[in-house]
Write a protein that holds these residues in place. Structure first.
Motif, PDB file in Angstrom:
ATOM      1  N   ARG B 169       0.847  -1.202   0.000  1.00 56.68           N
ATOM      2  CA  ARG B 169       0.000   0.000   0.000  1.00 56.68           C
ATOM      3  C   ARG B 169       0.884   1.254   0.000  1.00 56.68           C
ATOM      4  NH1 ARG B 169      -4.273   1.163  -2.140  1.00 56.68           N
ATOM      5  NH2 ARG B 169      -5.147  -0.813  -1.408  1.00 56.68           N
ATOM      6  N   ASP B 170       1.950   1.242   0.802  1.00 54.30           N
ATOM      7  CA  ASP B 170       2.873   2.380   0.838  1.00 54.30           C
ATOM      8  C   ASP B 170       3.535   2.572  -0.527  1.00 54.30           C
ATOM      9  OD1 ASP B 170       2.222   2.483   3.506  1.00 54.30           O
ATOM     10  OD2 ASP B 170       4.098   1.549   4.191  1.00 54.30           O
ATOM     11  N   LEU B 171       3.915   1.454  -1.130  1.00 50.88           N
ATOM     12  CA  LEU B 171       4.576   1.516  -2.441  1.00 50.88           C
ATOM     13  C   LEU B 171       3.653   2.151  -3.481  1.00 50.88           C
ATOM     14  CD1 LEU B 171       7.315   0.190  -3.633  1.00 50.88           C
ATOM     15  CD2 LEU B 171       5.738  -1.431  -4.681  1.00 50.88           C
ATOM     16  N   ALA B 172       2.379   1.762  -3.452  1.00 50.93           N
ATOM     17  CA  ALA B 172       1.414   2.328  -4.394  1.00 50.93           C
ATOM     18  C   ALA B 172       1.301   3.830  -4.184  1.00 50.93           C
ATOM     19  CB  ALA B 172       0.050   1.654  -4.216  1.00 50.93           C
ATOM     20  N   GLY B 173       1.309   4.251  -2.910  1.00 51.29           N
ATOM     21  CA  GLY B 173       1.230   5.688  -2.618  1.00 51.29           C
ATOM     22  C   GLY B 173       2.460   6.429  -3.122  1.00 51.29           C
ATOM     23  N   THR B 174       3.622   5.898  -2.821  1.00 48.36           N
ATOM     24  CA  THR B 174       4.884   6.555  -3.194  1.00 48.36           C
ATOM     25  C   THR B 174       5.012   6.725  -4.707  1.00 48.36           C
ATOM     26  OG1 THR B 174       5.928   5.483  -1.306  1.00 48.36           O
ATOM     27  CG2 THR B 174       7.396   6.444  -2.963  1.00 48.36           C
ATOM     28  N   HIS B 175       4.611   5.692  -5.466  1.00 52.12           N
ATOM     29  CA  HIS B 175       4.841   5.702  -6.915  1.00 52.12           C
ATOM     30  C   HIS B 175       3.571   5.945  -7.704  1.00 52.12           C
ATOM     31  CE1 HIS B 175       9.012   4.393  -6.466  1.00 52.12           C
ATOM     32  NE2 HIS B 175       8.577   3.583  -5.524  1.00 52.12           N
ATOM     33  N   ASP B 176       2.493   6.276  -7.002  1.00 58.76           N
ATOM     34  CA  ASP B 176       1.221   6.586  -7.667  1.00 58.76           C
ATOM     35  C   ASP B 176       0.758   5.439  -8.588  1.00 58.76           C
ATOM     36  OD1 ASP B 176      -0.905   8.282  -7.914  1.00 58.76           O
ATOM     37  OD2 ASP B 176      -0.078   9.365  -9.646  1.00 58.76           O
ATOM     38  N   LEU B 177       0.857   4.240  -8.074  1.00 54.72           N
ATOM     39  CA  LEU B 177       0.427   3.066  -8.851  1.00 54.72           C
ATOM     40  C   LEU B 177      -1.084   2.886  -8.729  1.00 54.72           C
ATOM     41  CD1 LEU B 177       3.055   0.448  -7.537  1.00 54.72           C
ATOM     42  CD2 LEU B 177       3.286   1.994  -9.498  1.00 54.72           C
ATOM     43  N   PRO B 178      -1.754   2.466  -9.804  1.00 54.37           N
ATOM     44  CA  PRO B 178      -3.150   2.057  -9.655  1.00 54.37           C
ATOM     45  C   PRO B 178      -3.227   0.928  -8.621  1.00 54.37           C
ATOM     46  CG  PRO B 178      -2.527   2.102 -11.977  1.00 54.37           C
ATOM     47  CD  PRO B 178      -1.266   2.279 -11.191  1.00 54.37           C
ATOM     48  N   SER B 179      -4.293   0.955  -7.835  1.00 51.20           N
ATOM     49  CA  SER B 179      -4.388  -0.077  -6.808  1.00 51.20           C
ATOM     50  C   SER B 179      -5.825  -0.503  -6.599  1.00 51.20           C
ATOM     51  CB  SER B 179      -3.794   0.418  -5.490  1.00 51.20           C
ATOM     52  OG  SER B 179      -4.640   1.390  -4.921  1.00 51.20           O
ATOM     53  N   LEU B 180      -5.962  -1.721  -6.167  1.00 53.10           N
ATOM     54  CA  LEU B 180      -7.266  -2.267  -5.803  1.00 53.10           C
ATOM     55  C   LEU B 180      -7.186  -2.715  -4.352  1.00 53.10           C
ATOM     56  CD1 LEU B 180      -7.983  -4.279  -9.058  1.00 53.10           C
ATOM     57  CD2 LEU B 180      -9.487  -2.518  -8.106  1.00 53.10           C
ATOM     58  N   ARG B 181      -8.321  -2.686  -3.684  1.00 51.04           N
ATOM     59  CA  ARG B 181      -8.372  -3.083  -2.285  1.00 51.04           C
ATOM     60  C   ARG B 181      -8.827  -4.530  -2.168  1.00 51.04           C
ATOM     61  NH1 ARG B 181     -11.931  -2.285   1.131  1.00 51.04           N
ATOM     62  NH2 ARG B 181     -11.114  -2.157   3.241  1.00 51.04           N
ATOM     63  N   VAL B 182      -8.090  -5.314  -1.423  1.00 40.94           N
ATOM     64  CA  VAL B 182      -8.590  -6.636  -1.051  1.00 40.94           C
ATOM     65  C   VAL B 182      -9.761  -6.406  -0.104  1.00 40.94           C
ATOM     66  CG1 VAL B 182      -8.034  -8.796   0.130  1.00 40.94           C
ATOM     67  CG2 VAL B 182      -6.310  -7.664  -1.267  1.00 40.94           C
ATOM     68  N   VAL B 192     -11.804 -15.293  -5.169  1.00 44.93           N
ATOM     69  CA  VAL B 192     -11.813 -15.317  -6.633  1.00 44.93           C
ATOM     70  C   VAL B 192     -12.837 -14.343  -7.218  1.00 44.93           C
ATOM     71  CG1 VAL B 192     -13.372 -17.332  -6.650  1.00 44.93           C
ATOM     72  CG2 VAL B 192     -12.026 -16.788  -8.677  1.00 44.93           C
ATOM     73  N   LEU B 193     -13.937 -14.114  -6.522  1.00 45.47           N
ATOM     74  CA  LEU B 193     -14.992 -13.251  -7.061  1.00 45.47           C
ATOM     75  C   LEU B 193     -14.832 -11.800  -6.614  1.00 45.47           C
ATOM     76  CD1 LEU B 193     -17.937 -15.775  -6.515  1.00 45.47           C
ATOM     77  CD2 LEU B 193     -16.755 -15.271  -8.662  1.00 45.47           C
ATOM     78  N   SER B 194     -13.632 -11.447  -6.162  1.00 42.73           N
ATOM     79  CA  SER B 194     -13.347 -10.076  -5.720  1.00 42.73           C
ATOM     80  C   SER B 194     -12.280  -9.460  -6.619  1.00 42.73           C
ATOM     81  CB  SER B 194     -12.857 -10.095  -4.269  1.00 42.73           C
ATOM     82  OG  SER B 194     -11.493 -10.507  -4.217  1.00 42.73           O
ATOM     83  N   THR B 195     -11.817  -8.295  -6.241  1.00 39.86           N
ATOM     84  CA  THR B 195     -10.672  -7.645  -6.901  1.00 39.86           C
ATOM     85  C   THR B 195      -9.518  -8.611  -7.141  1.00 39.86           C
ATOM     86  OG1 THR B 195      -9.911  -7.048  -4.681  1.00 39.86           O
ATOM     87  CG2 THR B 195     -11.120  -5.356  -5.915  1.00 39.86           C
ATOM     88  N   VAL B 196      -9.333  -9.550  -6.218  1.00 37.20           N
ATOM     89  CA  VAL B 196      -8.167 -10.447  -6.260  1.00 37.20           C
ATOM     90  C   VAL B 196      -8.214 -11.357  -7.488  1.00 37.20           C
ATOM     91  CG1 VAL B 196      -6.967 -12.310  -5.024  1.00 37.20           C
ATOM     92  CG2 VAL B 196      -7.889 -10.356  -3.762  1.00 37.20           C
TER      93      VAL B 196
END
Lengths: 430, 430
Positions: B169-182, B192-196
């Motif tokens: 999560r920190d890495l996504a913030g630092t580098h402005d990566l698209p992210s999905l929440r588990v 399987v039926l979620s973001t994951v």
């Protein structure tokens, strides 16, 4: 191949074997070894497989496949023991070809495959001892037709591995196809070290002499004591653990390239020992992946399972790059191989700490020699276990029943229990 | 998803369930269903997974992966529940991308993969709820470094799927990566039926609304009686068979594309139910291939196994060309799909004729909707079985132990039982 059965001892695990019981079992091993050696000396059905390191004729195999050394793809058309040996070797070793095994008869899968493989650059090896196996012949007819459609002369691209008689042998005669003989008295699941398994390995660029040398070393080391022979130590320990409640044997190699080996082992074990109400259920797993899945059951589920941990002691490695990501610095001092080995040790300790039996099997490297040792070692272990169980290790009546049934349902022969299909008891919930 | 438990009845098989016992069990099913519905209503830990058909937010998932729709390859970096859902979907469905799952940390395998994939054309999805899973982070560090070496800006090609906190999560913030929440309270093996699981499916070109619709239909059909609900019929029958001696459940789909589904099922079953000395050992197999291997054991080995036969009732098909090869003419009147279906019926009859319990599970097609039904159906079956066993279905202490152990052995944290590794009992045969 080295084996460590320390974590299968009754002092460490339940079920487990006491040292006294091992000593007693060793007397049975000595007798079983005599029967095995007698069977080998007479080349009796099944036992002949243990002579393959000396009888496989690698030059004949190399000569038969030589016309196809321009191929970029290899289609192995076979099923069960006619496919898994070749698949195990080419999946374990880094090879020259794209090898595709057509064992199943799933039309969607076959359609995809035939669209993606340039058939003019492919060699086709059709493998069936009887030459009548429905799945194999059906797939071959489909492949042959696809080659015709693509303007490829299938007779230039096909060789067969079959018995002395039957439709495939006739076909080879009619069209002058290169052919290899399935050796006598070697059941399919024991045929990896013969024409059946080795032809694909040659085409894929592997040193089959080294495979046979590794196997031969284990063959030469078969002695009448489990304490001196790793293969027998494995076979006797699994038998003893099964007798004490370990009805399941989870085969867990710590090498991605040995995933197909675990499937090969599952066939060897199930089809050889699963009869007369006896036999241990083999489960193919993969380390470290299945630590995140099956390990829960193996550590905390019923005490009905032993785990076989397999690893090479040397690997190609790759450093893990250093990182300043918080909490992960420890990874950067390490390599992927060290991580995998740490997982291996952790799983072994995890099972031992919970008193769950496990056995360690090691080879030096996943290379030709190491594979030869491992495959022959497991075959010898299986034959020994069959002697201890007292079953007909080399028969497979239930598989034959299924073959007749499938043919019969398609109208290709007698199937005396076809009525059972129509009379199926139904309790359907929709 | 339809289920037929006729061949699990005591009149047909041993072990088997009498109809009277099924009626009694149905009262427990009714109570379990109430607990499940209460858990769902409160979005309690684990039970929340059964709400995913309504809570998965497919639009959010599509938006997050949209920047990567130019990719030809997808690397899913995750392990266990963070990988198997995505792998199951993309392996079952005919997709647009080459999808590679980096779950294991085998250096030889990773080296091969990184040499063969053009990294500039790849998207990378790093999946770990905690953001600390050793295998996943190690593989990610390796992939990131390989992209650097190849002159590819990894921050343009990477998105993460993780929790609200932790290194990823920190890495996504630092580098402005698209992210999905588990999603909260959804264990990995139920994700399987979620973001994951669904992000990879979107990128691979699949209709995740249809997946969720199929799952939703099964969710809407959960009722308090096993006689009215196929998912509960499966869960209750497996539980009852296990209680009567079927310690092993062989999951045998008759579709090549469902091979990974069987692996997904094995995780679901083993990690959810394998605790307190309870649980059924899942074995992944494949029809028709394993008829030539495992069927011997299932038909003639110990009476400790049930077989789950899964098939689609409709398939893409392919005719078998007619042939004049002697003895094979019968094949030419048929198709590969008919052959595969004949094998299915033959295996079912073969097991029934030997009095071995088996259950038939059917979906219409191996498509998005059918997969949604099957995956959700097996999750609901598993949750029901967990209620009947009375175990903590949604915990996995033994897997967590292994994770701590691996980290500890690499020096990344406490590992209280590290001494057990050094103190290993050895009985080595060389």
């Amino acid at each position: 191949m080295d084996v460590d059965i320390g974590n299968a001892l009754a002092t460490e695990a339940s079920p487990g074997i006491s040292r006294a019981a091992l000593e007693r079992l060793d007397e049975d091993v000595a007798q079983a070894h005599e029967r095995i050696q007698r069977g080998r000396a007479n080349s009796d059905h099944g036992y002949a497989a243990l002579n393959l390191p000396a009888t496989a004729h690698p030059d004949t195999i190399r000569a038969a496949v030589e016309p196809f050394d321009d191929a970029d793809h290899l289609l192995v058309v076979g099923i069960g023991g006619s496919a898994l040996g070749a698949a195990t070797l080419v999946d374990a070793l880094d090879g020259d070809l794209s090898v595709h095994v057509l064992d199943n008869v799933d039309p969607a899968h076959i359609n995809d495959l035939l669209q993606s493989v340039p058939l003019a650059d492919a060699a086709v090896n059709v493998v069936s001892r009887s030459g009548t196996t429905a799945e194999t012949l059906a797939n071959f007819l489909v492949v042959r037709d696809a080659m015709d459609q693509a303007g490829v002369d299938w007779t230039d691209r096909t060789f067969v591995t079959t018995g002395d008689e039957g439709p495939l042998r006739d076909l080879a005669g009619t069209h002058d196809l290169p052919s290899l003989r399935v050796p006598d008295d070697v059941p399919g699941r024991f045929s990896v070290l013969s024409t059946v398994g080795l032809a694909a390995a040659v085409l894929d660029g592997h040193d089959i002499d080294a495979i046979l040398a590794g196997a031969g070393e284990v063959a030469d080391g078969l002695t009448g004591s489990l304490f001196e022979c790793p293969a027998y130590a494995y076979g006797a320990t699994t038998y003893a653990l099964d007798a004490r409640g370990a009805a399941v044997n989870a085969m867990m190699p710590y090498a991605e390239s040995l995933e197909t080996y675990a499937e090969w082992f599952a066939q060897l074990w199930a089809e050889s020992l699963g009869k007369d109400g006896l036999g241990q259920t083999p489960v193919r797993t993969l380390g470290a992946t299945d630590q995140h899945s099956q390990l829960q059951l193996y550590r905390a589920g019923p005490r009905n399972t032993m785990v076989t941990l397999v690893r090479p002691t040397e690997r190609t490695d790759r450093e893990i790059p250093t990182t300043d990501i918080e909490g992960l610095a420890y990874l950067g001092d390490s390599s992927l191989g060290e991580l995998l080995d740490a997982e291996f040790a952790a799983t072994e300790a995890s099972l031992a700490a919970a008193g769950r039996p496990n056995v360690r099997v090691e080879i030096d490297r996943v290379d030709e020699r190491g594979l030869g040792e491992l495959l022959y070692g497991m075959e010898a272990a299986c034959v020994l276990a069959g002697e201890l169980y007292g079953v007909d290790t080399f028969q497979q009546p239930a598989v034959e029943w299924g073959k007749r049934a499938a043919r019969g349902l398609l109208g290709g022969g007698e199937f005396e229990e076809a009525d059972a299909v129509d009379a199926k008891t139904t309790l359907r919930i929709e």
